[in-house]
Design a protein around this motif. Structure first.
Motif, PDB file in Angstrom:
ATOM      1  N   THR A   1      36.660 150.940  23.890  1.00  0.00           N
ATOM      2  CA  THR A   1      36.706 150.429  25.270  1.00  0.00           C
ATOM      3  C   THR A   1      37.813 151.132  26.064  1.00  0.00           C
ATOM      4  OG1 THR A   1      36.004 148.255  24.503  1.00  0.00           O
ATOM      5  CG2 THR A   1      36.983 148.373  26.712  1.00  0.00           C
TER       6      THR A   1
ATOM      7  N   LEU B   1      40.110 151.086  33.307  1.00  0.00           N
ATOM      8  CA  LEU B   1      39.210 152.129  33.800  1.00  0.00           C
ATOM      9  C   LEU B   1      39.019 152.056  35.309  1.00  0.00           C
ATOM     10  CD1 LEU B   1      37.372 154.518  33.315  1.00  0.00           C
ATOM     11  CD2 LEU B   1      35.527 152.960  32.698  1.00  0.00           C
ATOM     12  N   GLU B   2      38.907 150.839  35.853  1.00  0.00           N
ATOM     13  CA  GLU B   2      38.675 150.751  37.302  1.00  0.00           C
ATOM     14  C   GLU B   2      39.874 151.283  38.086  1.00  0.00           C
ATOM     15  OE1 GLU B   2      35.668 150.236  38.518  1.00  0.00           O
ATOM     16  OE2 GLU B   2      35.159 150.166  36.394  1.00  0.00           O
TER      17      GLU B   2
ATOM     18  N   HIS C   1      41.876 153.633  37.014  1.00  0.00           N
ATOM     19  CA  HIS C   1      41.813 155.097  36.891  1.00  0.00           C
ATOM     20  C   HIS C   1      40.765 155.684  37.836  1.00  0.00           C
ATOM     21  CE1 HIS C   1      44.645 155.822  33.660  1.00  0.00           C
ATOM     22  NE2 HIS C   1      44.159 154.797  32.991  1.00  0.00           N
ATOM     23  N   LEU C   2      39.599 155.023  37.912  1.00  0.00           N
ATOM     24  CA  LEU C   2      38.542 155.529  38.796  1.00  0.00           C
ATOM     25  C   LEU C   2      38.988 155.481  40.257  1.00  0.00           C
ATOM     26  CD1 LEU C   2      35.412 153.940  37.081  1.00  0.00           C
ATOM     27  CD2 LEU C   2      35.948 156.385  37.203  1.00  0.00           C
TER      28      LEU C   2
ATOM     29  N   LEU D   1      31.424 157.114  41.352  1.00  0.00           N
ATOM     30  CA  LEU D   1      32.203 156.417  40.319  1.00  0.00           C
ATOM     31  C   LEU D   1      31.327 155.844  39.212  1.00  0.00           C
ATOM     32  CD1 LEU D   1      35.134 154.739  42.253  1.00  0.00           C
ATOM     33  CD2 LEU D   1      34.957 157.014  41.220  1.00  0.00           C
ATOM     34  N   ASP D   2      30.084 155.505  39.546  1.00  0.00           N
ATOM     35  CA  ASP D   2      29.219 154.982  38.494  1.00  0.00           C
ATOM     36  C   ASP D   2      28.913 156.065  37.466  1.00  0.00           C
ATOM     37  OD1 ASP D   2      27.639 152.840  37.365  1.00  0.00           O
ATOM     38  OD2 ASP D   2      25.915 154.111  37.865  1.00  0.00           O
TER      39      ASP D   2
ATOM     40  N   TRP E   1      30.826 158.659  36.743  1.00  0.00           N
ATOM     41  CA  TRP E   1      32.041 158.901  35.962  1.00  0.00           C
ATOM     42  C   TRP E   1      32.307 157.762  34.989  1.00  0.00           C
ATOM     43  CZ3 TRP E   1      34.596 163.425  35.680  1.00  0.00           C
ATOM     44  CH2 TRP E   1      34.264 164.385  36.624  1.00  0.00           C
ATOM     45  N   ARG E   2      32.015 156.537  35.423  1.00  0.00           N
ATOM     46  CA  ARG E   2      32.185 155.368  34.548  1.00  0.00           C
ATOM     47  C   ARG E   2      31.305 155.516  33.307  1.00  0.00           C
ATOM     48  NH1 ARG E   2      30.927 151.922  38.255  1.00  0.00           N
ATOM     49  NH2 ARG E   2      33.007 151.433  39.056  1.00  0.00           N
ATOM     50  N   ARG E   3      30.067 155.998  33.540  1.00  0.00           N
ATOM     51  CA  ARG E   3      29.146 156.171  32.411  1.00  0.00           C
ATOM     52  C   ARG E   3      29.624 157.285  31.474  1.00  0.00           C
ATOM     53  NH1 ARG E   3      24.077 157.956  34.020  1.00  0.00           N
ATOM     54  NH2 ARG E   3      24.574 157.954  36.241  1.00  0.00           N
TER      55      ARG E   3
ATOM     56  N   GLY F   1      32.646 156.074  29.590  1.00  0.00           N
ATOM     57  CA  GLY F   1      32.180 155.066  28.647  1.00  0.00           C
ATOM     58  C   GLY F   1      31.490 155.701  27.440  1.00  0.00           C
TER      59      GLY F   1
END
Lengths: 290, 290
Positions: free
Chosen positions: B51, B55-56, B58-59, B76-77, B79-81, B84
């Motif tokens: 995990t 993360l938010e 950092h984004l 951002l979605d 990059w989040r993926r 992750g």
């Protein structure tokens, strides 16, 4: 910039080895300190008909930057051969070409060798800038004039890969409707451009600021001064204030790929473009090719 | 740093696409502006059992850096993926891992898309620094405290790839027998570490300098403050002078991979290490993993 030829330099083997690659090949690891930290150095030498110009000055500055960054001392003969090979590959190109050569600190973590290469590319035509002149703005570089002495870890005067500020300054110039930038120290000293050296002619003397201000020794400016001195024209390395620039009869930004480009406006104020002097200077620069 | 997993993000296709690669693959072209100019941005998120932490935050900082560099707004979605996916690949790693994610301006010259990737790696064990503390030196950052306002092209407070100065400062610390650095503005304001945020405890209040000084918003420091505030411990964002640090009861450098590491000497002067507070803070940081 259009890449034409790429020579990778393997610095992990004794003496180093040079191999030719396709210029658009992906050759760099994502954990190379060159890309993760801008932790490396570079030079760009102009090439005319296969011959690199001012190569020894570029190599000397490359070694100087390596020392400032505590990088391994570059084997200048190896780099000379790599740049020469890239330049020779472009001998038949009609336009102006150039070789960018780079050494990074290598892969992060591992006690690895530096990463190195020489990339030959087609440069932008310098004729328009030389003929029409540049609109230039003054921008704060943030540092005092003496940081190279007081704070060497700021790497002022090293030609590093960490040039994001130089690119941001050029974007700021564009926002202001200009082409280029002259940096000013936080205490009012005239420094250099993001990728060029300033020469100002004041009362007939050609003046450039000293490297003690934490700026790069200009390879092209050096050749211009040598040529002027041979002709008996007075030159001087000296500090300049922003006020001094107001008294300048003419000014140029000098770089390897653009030669001496006259300044036609500074912060919107018209500057005399001396076309005849500009042509003489650039003819002298072109004549460096033996 | 040992690379474990690499996900390349193709930003040239609509919506972007993520593909897994070997972590030691060479994926970057030599004319990528990330490597030729340090012209890009990055973040490093710590990962616990697969995990990513904070993360938010950092984004959000990644998007802030992109704006400061006039880079395209990151999706951002996407990059989040990618982060992750890299984090999930490392779920079985026993030690602390982390994901570094990078976006560069792409290939020079061409109107190309940015280059992007997420690299998962095994981080250094933070326990020794947390237990023993750090020897820290103060170094001049060269800039006035107000450059972020007056001179945004200096990119103060953006997390760029142009980190050669940060690495040079750490080498200077090593030369002085120290582990880390706190930067000071040219006019005497306490700033941040080369890759960390300072927290100083003065008269029982935890204080960190404001981002208006041209420093990064600390993701780890932010979580430390949130945790302290939940416990009713006073915190404050405020400017600090070098003299203020002399009155500090304890100090920490906070970063994603090292957590809160106490300072045990500052320019050779012994600083009290509050082991109990350090342990509480780092337990709070580890508890962020849900």
């Amino acid at each position: 910039m259009k890449p034409l030829t790429l020579h990778l330099i393997d610095l992990s083997v004794p003496g180093g080895s040079i191999t030719r690659h396709e210029p658009d090949e992906t050759l760099v690891r994502v954990d190379d300190l060159g890309i993760t930290r801008g932790d490396g150095i570079f030079e760009v030498a102009a090439v005319l008909h296969g011959t690199p110009l001012a190569l020894e000055a570029h190599l000397a500055r490359f070694a100087r930057s390596a020392r400032m960054l505590d990088l391994p001392e570059p084997d200048l003969d190896l780099w000379r051969r790599a740049v020469g090979a890239a330049a020779a590959d472009m001998a038949d190109q009609p336009g102006l070409t150039a070789v960018k050569f780079i050494m990074t600190r290598g892969i992060e973590g591992a006690a690895s060798a530096p990463t190195g290469w020489a990339l030959g590319f087609l440069a932008d035509d310098p004729a328009p800038a030389q003929a029409e002149g540049l609109d230039v703005v003054l921008l704060d570089r943030g540092y005092r004039h003496d940081v190279a002495d007081t704070s060497p870890w700021l790497l002022a005067g090293a030609k590093t890969l960490a040039y994001a500020i130089n690119k941001a300054a050029l974007r700021e110039a564009e926002r202001r409707g200009a082409d280029d930038v002259i940096f000013i120290s936080s205490d009012g000293y005239v420094l250099e451009g993001p990728s060029s050296t300033l020469i100002a002619r004041i009362d007939g003397t050609y003046i450039t600021p000293p490297v003690s201000l934490g700026i790069l020794p200009g390879t092209t400016q050096g050749d211009v001064f040598a040529d002027l001195e041979r002709q008996g024209v007075p030159t001087r390395v000296d500090t300049l204030s922003v006020n001094d620039l107001e008294t300048a009869g003419a000014m140029w930004l000098c770089s390897s790929t653009r030669g001496a480009a006259p300044i036609r406006t500074l912060d919107g104020r018209r500057i005399t473009v001396d076309h005849r002097a500009t042509e003489l200077i650039n003819t002298g620069l072109d004549a460096r090719r033996q």
